[in-house]
Scaffold this motif. Structure first.
Motif, PDB file in Angstrom:
ATOM      1  N   LYS A 155    -100.092  46.802 -45.849  1.00 42.83           N
ATOM      2  CA  LYS A 155    -100.209  47.208 -47.246  1.00 42.83           C
ATOM      3  C   LYS A 155     -98.850  47.113 -47.918  1.00 42.83           C
ATOM      4  O   LYS A 155     -97.808  47.032 -47.264  1.00 42.83           O
ATOM      5  CB  LYS A 155    -100.752  48.637 -47.343  1.00 42.83           C
ATOM      6  CG  LYS A 155    -102.123  48.826 -46.695  1.00 42.83           C
ATOM      7  CD  LYS A 155    -102.572  50.270 -46.800  1.00 42.83           C
ATOM      8  CE  LYS A 155    -103.890  50.493 -46.078  1.00 42.83           C
ATOM      9  NZ  LYS A 155    -104.983  49.717 -46.691  1.00 42.83           N
ATOM     10  N   ASN A 212    -103.583  46.028 -50.710  1.00 45.12           N
ATOM     11  CA  ASN A 212    -103.929  45.564 -49.376  1.00 45.12           C
ATOM     12  C   ASN A 212    -103.544  44.085 -49.293  1.00 45.12           C
ATOM     13  O   ASN A 212    -104.084  43.261 -50.017  1.00 45.12           O
ATOM     14  CB  ASN A 212    -105.428  45.725 -49.119  1.00 45.12           C
ATOM     15  CG  ASN A 212    -105.829  47.181 -49.016  1.00 45.12           C
ATOM     16  OD1 ASN A 212    -105.159  47.976 -48.366  1.00 45.12           O
ATOM     17  ND2 ASN A 212    -106.920  47.544 -49.670  1.00 45.12           N
ATOM     18  N   ASN A 246    -100.889  50.410 -55.095  1.00 43.25           N
ATOM     19  CA  ASN A 246    -101.087  50.161 -53.668  1.00 43.25           C
ATOM     20  C   ASN A 246    -101.894  48.878 -53.493  1.00 43.25           C
ATOM     21  O   ASN A 246    -102.950  48.710 -54.099  1.00 43.25           O
ATOM     22  CB  ASN A 246    -101.816  51.333 -53.012  1.00 43.25           C
ATOM     23  CG  ASN A 246    -100.951  52.580 -52.940  1.00 43.25           C
ATOM     24  OD1 ASN A 246     -99.910  52.576 -52.284  1.00 43.25           O
ATOM     25  ND2 ASN A 246    -101.355  53.639 -53.622  1.00 43.25           N
TER      26      ASN A 246
END
Length: 435
Positions: free
Chosen positions: A96, A113, A111
């Motif tokens: 991540k 991925n 955030n």
């Protein structure tokens, strides 16, 4: 046919999913001619003529095995003097990335991925990596080398596979890259090195020796006291060994080089590899492009390059990075032309007194701080030519300019103007003919 290695690694599904054919075509989406906007009025006449600049690199989005097979069947067999692979490590980690954007005192946290390094089992991992290693050999020139960057999780398995594919006689070096940094390990020694396995296709491989500075003690005593007066220190330094301790990982979140990509490698590492194993004008390949370190290093060192990755964030990070390092023109291509759509913005153009103002507008509830960068150019035979780019230099997170002013707009620009906008999570917004 003579076997390359008598000792092989076997597992139940080996060779079952290996297919060199490629039914998918690589589609060219964009040509990028780096010309970063710095806030002034730009005359169209000041933009370099794209017709006079050749394309130096290819950035391709898609599954790497399919892309490599496609290249193999489209004039890239025996073409690469160097292929560098930094594949998943069988680490069982979801990688991540966290980015703070906006005001320093009240940042907005994004955030992302980036990619998963999780597998059902070791067989599943080996089924994935084995064809890529075999394709790499087929793509290498007679003077070419493959360098595979791994760590303790699976390096021993990959070494045996490479011995089988290339033969143990084509193994050149096991390079140990040592680095510092903290670790919470309490039940084993801190794991602070990676392994780079170097194989050549033939015994005609390129090797340009690299040098390190002499130690202070060696400089003080020289060689004459030990070996006699006819020996002198090499002006280039001492020959580099196969363990490298002088290049550290990118550890600080605020480091100049840090692009917030979790597996990013330092450019000094790739520069050393490229200098050692290729020549100027060599073709360099990287089929796990990640943050684009190989592409930038190849650019700086006068090599052509082809890199690919399946992650939209990897492609976008590399795209932006190459713009900011003032790379030579390059293409962006894809096995799958579909992309995530960015819908929370719009583009409005105003033309007055010979000045075209292009405004990037965000819809209520969104913010321009979530935009990574944007581009302005023209459509040419269904390919977008990016001729002006608005970026955040060195991945800084201060406000991105939301307005560009152009003069000298001619009929070609009026009829073919295209604006493309990218946010931090890989979404793309395209608006054609926004007049």
């Amino acid at each position: 046919m003579k076997k390359r290695g008598s000792v092989t690694l076997d597992w139940e599904t080996k060779n079952q999913n290996y297919d060199l054919s490629s039914s998918n075509n690589i589609v060219e989406i964009e040509q990028v001619y780096p010309f970063v906007y710095h806030g002034d009025i730009i005359s169209i006449n000041d933009i370099p003529d794209s017709k006079l600049e050749s394309l130096n690199g290819r950035l391709i989005k898609g599954d790497n095995q399919n892309i490599m097979a496609n290249l193999l069947h489209n004039n890239y067999k025996d073409a690469f003097d160097l292929i560098y692979l930094d594949p998943p490590y069988f680490s069982d980690i979801n990688y991540k990335s966290k980015i703070n954007v906006g005001d320093k005192d009240k940042p907005e946290i994004i955030n992302r991925n980036v990619f998963d390094d999780k597998w059902k089992n070791l067989d599943d991992y080996l089924d994935y990596i084995f064809p890529i290693l075999k394709l790499s050999r087929d793509l290498l020139s007679e003077q070419g080398s493959l360098l595979v960057h791994v760590d303790w999780h699976a390096s021993h398995y990959i070494k045996i596979l490479l011995d089988e594919i290339f033969s143990k006689d084509r193994f050149i070096n096991e390079i140990i890259w040592c680095y510092g940094g903290g670790s919470g390990a309490k039940r084993h020694f801190h794991r602070k090195h990676d392994t780079i396995l170097w194989y050549s296709k033939t015994n005609k491989y390129i090797f340009n020796p690299q040098y390190r500075p002499y130690t202070e003690k060696t400089l003080n005593r020289g060689l004459t006291k030990v070996k006699g007066s006819k020996y002198v220190l090499n002006k280039k330094g001492a020959l580099m060994q196969d363990w490298w301790i002088d290049i550290n990982k990118i550890l600080s979140p605020t480091a100049y080089e840090n692009l917030k990509f979790p597996t990013q490698k330092p450019i000094a590492l790739l520069e050393r590899i490229i200098k050692a194993s290729s020549n100027e004008n060599s073709l360099v390949g990287d089929f796990f492009a990640g943050s684009g370190t190989t592409a930038e290093a190849a650019e700086k060192l006068g090599r052509s390059w082809v890199v690919c990755d399946q992650s939209s964030i990897a492609i976008q990070t590399t795209h932006n990075r190459l713009i900011n390092c003032n790379a030579k023109p390059f293409t962006i291509e894809s096995l799958d032309v579909q992309s995530n759509k960015l819908t929370d913005i719009d583009i409005v153009c105003n033309y007055m007194d010979g000045i075209l103002t292009i405004n990037l507008l965000t819809k209520p509830g969104t913010t321009s701080k979530l935009i990574d960068f944007w581009e302005i150019g023209i459509s040419d035979k269904n390919v977008f030519k990016s001729l002006i780019q608005v970026t955040r230099p060195n991945n800084k997170t201060y406000d991105l300019p939301d307005k560009v002013r152009l003069t000298g707009i001619d009929q070609v620009w009026r009829e073919n103007l295209v604006v493309r906008v990218y946010d931090f999570v890989g979404n793309v917004f395209t608006k054609a003919k926004p007049f």
